[in-house]
Design a protein around this motif. Structure first.
Motif, short mmCIF file in Angstrom:
data_model
loop_
_atom_site.label_atom_id
_atom_site.label_comp_id
_atom_site.label_asym_id
_atom_site.label_seq_id
_atom_site.Cartn_x
_atom_site.Cartn_y
_atom_site.Cartn_z
N UNK A 1 83.69 132.33 22.76
CA UNK A 1 84.11 131.95 24.11
C UNK A 1 85.46 132.58 24.42
N UNK A 2 85.56 133.19 25.58
CA UNK A 2 86.83 133.79 25.98
C UNK A 2 86.96 133.72 27.49
N UNK A 3 88.10 133.22 27.95
CA UNK A 3 88.38 133.12 29.38
C UNK A 3 89.82 133.51 29.64
N UNK A 4 90.06 134.04 30.84
CA UNK A 4 91.41 134.37 31.27
C UNK A 4 91.56 133.99 32.75
N UNK A 5 92.74 133.46 33.08
CA UNK A 5 93.06 133.19 34.48
C UNK A 5 94.49 133.66 34.73
N UNK A 6 94.61 134.61 35.63
CA UNK A 6 95.90 135.25 35.89
C UNK A 6 96.54 134.68 37.14
N UNK A 7 97.84 134.43 37.04
CA UNK A 7 98.69 134.07 38.16
C UNK A 7 99.78 135.13 38.27
N UNK A 8 100.50 135.18 39.39
CA UNK A 8 101.58 136.18 39.49
C UNK A 8 102.64 136.05 38.41
N UNK A 9 102.83 134.85 37.84
CA UNK A 9 103.91 134.66 36.87
C UNK A 9 103.45 134.21 35.49
N UNK A 10 102.14 134.08 35.27
CA UNK A 10 101.66 133.62 33.96
C UNK A 10 100.17 133.92 33.84
N UNK A 11 99.68 133.78 32.61
CA UNK A 11 98.25 133.92 32.38
C UNK A 11 97.83 132.86 31.36
N UNK A 12 96.69 132.21 31.64
CA UNK A 12 96.09 131.26 30.71
C UNK A 12 94.93 131.96 30.01
N UNK A 13 94.83 131.77 28.68
CA UNK A 13 93.76 132.37 27.90
C UNK A 13 93.14 131.31 27.01
N UNK A 14 91.82 131.34 26.93
CA UNK A 14 91.10 130.49 26.00
C UNK A 14 90.29 131.38 25.08
N UNK A 15 90.63 131.37 23.80
CA UNK A 15 89.92 132.15 22.79
C UNK A 15 89.26 131.15 21.85
N UNK A 16 87.96 130.94 22.05
CA UNK A 16 87.20 129.90 21.37
C UNK A 16 87.81 128.55 21.73
N UNK A 17 88.63 127.95 20.85
CA UNK A 17 89.26 126.67 21.18
C UNK A 17 90.79 126.77 21.25
N UNK A 18 91.31 127.98 21.18
CA UNK A 18 92.77 128.15 21.23
C UNK A 18 93.21 128.46 22.65
N UNK A 19 93.96 127.55 23.24
CA UNK A 19 94.45 127.69 24.60
C UNK A 19 95.88 128.22 24.56
N UNK A 20 96.10 129.34 25.25
CA UNK A 20 97.42 129.99 25.24
C UNK A 20 97.87 130.25 26.66
N UNK A 21 99.14 130.02 26.92
CA UNK A 21 99.75 130.36 28.20
C UNK A 21 100.89 131.34 27.94
N UNK A 22 100.80 132.51 28.56
CA UNK A 22 101.82 133.56 28.40
C UNK A 22 102.62 133.65 29.69
N UNK A 23 103.94 133.58 29.55
CA UNK A 23 104.84 133.71 30.70
C UNK A 23 105.80 134.86 30.42
N UNK A 24 105.57 136.04 30.99
CA UNK A 24 106.44 137.18 30.74
C UNK A 24 107.89 136.85 31.10
N UNK A 25 108.79 137.29 30.24
CA UNK A 25 110.20 137.09 30.50
C UNK A 25 110.75 135.77 30.01
N UNK A 26 109.87 134.85 29.57
CA UNK A 26 110.34 133.56 29.06
C UNK A 26 110.57 133.70 27.56
#
Length: 292
Positions: free
Chosen positions: A228-253
Motif C-alpha cells: 500500500x502506498x499513498x501520497x497527498x501533496x500540499x503547497x507546504x507539506x506532503x503526507x505519505x503512507x507506505x504500508x502502515x508507516x505514516x510520514x509527513x514531510x515539511x521542507x525547510x523544517x
C-alpha cells in the motif's frame, strides 16, 4: 509506402466529462489552450487528485479506459497511479485543444541503476517551447518545467532541476533532480541533488501505457502490486503512507520528518482523514489482511 498518422481523439477526450473533471479540480478559469491555462490546470490537478495504488493491492488490476478512470477519480473520493492520472489528464488536454504527447520515464530516486520505464508524464508544446507537465508522481512538481538543457524551478518550497544529459548508456535525454536531504545511501551531486527520474521524448500511446500499467498492477516484481502506498501533496507539506508507516514531510523544517507506525485497524480512518480517500466496507475487509 504506408505511413502512420495519429488520429484524434488519440487520448479519448470525447469520453471525458470535462465539466465534472474541472469541477473536481475546483478550476473555474479560462479554457483556451494557453500557457496560463496549462499552468493553472497542472497545479490544480496535482493538488486535487491523490496518488494511490489501492486498486492494484486489492485486485491486481487497474482499468485505464477513460470512463473507468473518471468514475474512480472524479465520481468517487479516490486517486490513482501515474498511468491513471495521465489517462485522465491527457483526455482533458485533448478536449481543451492542447498540443502534447506522452512519454514514460525511469524512476531512480538516487539509486543510480537503470530501472524500467514505469512513470508516465505529458510534454506540452506551446509558443514554440516544450513543457514537462508531470502530474502523476504523487509529490509532483507544482509548476511546469520547460525542456531546456538546464532549467531550475522553485515555487518557494519545492525545488527541482531539469538537466539534459546521458540517461542510459549511449542515450541522451532529460534527468529531473530533487534535493536529497534526509535520504541516506543515494547517489547525489556534489551539492546534494539526486535524480528523481529520467526520460526521453520517445512518444507513448494508450496501448503502451496498458502494458506498463498491467505490469505495475499485477506483477509480483512490481513495487506497487502488493505494498500500500499513498501520497497527498500540499503547497507546504506532503503526507505519505507506505504500508502502515505514516510520514509527513515539511521542507525547510529542521529535524527528521514526522513518522508514525499505524495499527492495521487505524489505516482506514487515516485514509479518510489524511488522504481524503473513502473505501467501502467490502474494500476495507480486503485491505486489512494485507496490512498485517
Amino acid at each position: 509506402m504506408t505511413t502512420h498518422k495519429e488520429t484524434l481523439p488519440m487520448w479519448n477526450g470525447d469520453a471525458l466529462d470535462l465539466d465534472a473533471y474541472l469541477a473536481h479540480l475546483g478550476y473555474e478559469g479560462d479554457r483556451t489552450p494557453t500557457l496560463a491555462t496549462l499552468r493553472a490546470l497542472h497545479r490544480a490537478h496535482v493538488l486535487s487528485v491523490r496518488w494511490e495504488n489501492l486498486e492494484a493491492v486489492l485486485r491486481k488490476s487497474r482499468p485505464l479506459d477513460v470512463p473507468s478512470v473518471q468514475v474512480k477519480m472524479i465520481g468517487n473520493p479516490r486517486g490513482g497511479t501515474c498511468f491513471e492520472h495521465v489517462t485522465l489528464y491527457a483526455a482533458a488536454l485533448e478536449r481543451l485543444g492542447f498540443e502534447f504527447f506522452v512519454v514514460q520515464g525511469r524512476v531512480e530516486l538516487g539509486s543510480g541503476r537503470i530501472r524500467p520505464e514505469s512513470h508516465a508524464m505529458a510534454i506540452v508544446e506551446l509558443e514554440g517551447k516544450r513543457w514537462l507537465s508531470d502530474v502523476g508522481f504523487g509529490t509532483s512538481p507544482l509548476e511546469l518545467i520547460e525542456l531546456t538543457d538546464a532549467t531550475d524551478v522553485s515555487d518557494g518550497v519545492w525545488e527541482y532541476r531539469l538537466r539534459r544529459q546521458e540517461v542510459s548508456p549511449g542515450e541522451e535525454g532529460w534527468a529531473l533532480y530533487q534535493p536529497a536531504a534526509g535520504r541516506e545511501g543515494v547517489e547525489t551531486t556534489s551539492d546534494g541533488w539526486m535524480i528523481r527520474h529520467t526520460f526521453t521524448l520517445h512518444r507513448q500511446y494508450p496501448v503502451d501505457l496498458l502494458v506498463a500499467n498491467h505490469f505495475g498492477a499485477s506483477s509480483p516484481r512490481s513495487a506497487f502490486s502488493d505494498r500500500v502506498f499513498l501520497q497527498r501533496l500540499y503547497p507546504d507539506r506532503v503526507h505519505l503512507l507506505d504500508n502502515r508507516q505514516l510520514t509527513t514531510v515539511r521542507p525547510g523544517v529542521p529535524g527528521p520528518p514526522e513518522t508514525r507506525e499505524l495499527e492495521p485497524n487505524e489505516v482506514p480512518k487515516v485514509l479518510t482523514d489524511v488522504f481524503g480517500i473513502e473505501l467501502p466496507a467490502a474494500d476495507i475487509a480486503l485491505l486489512l489482511p494485507k496490512l498485517t
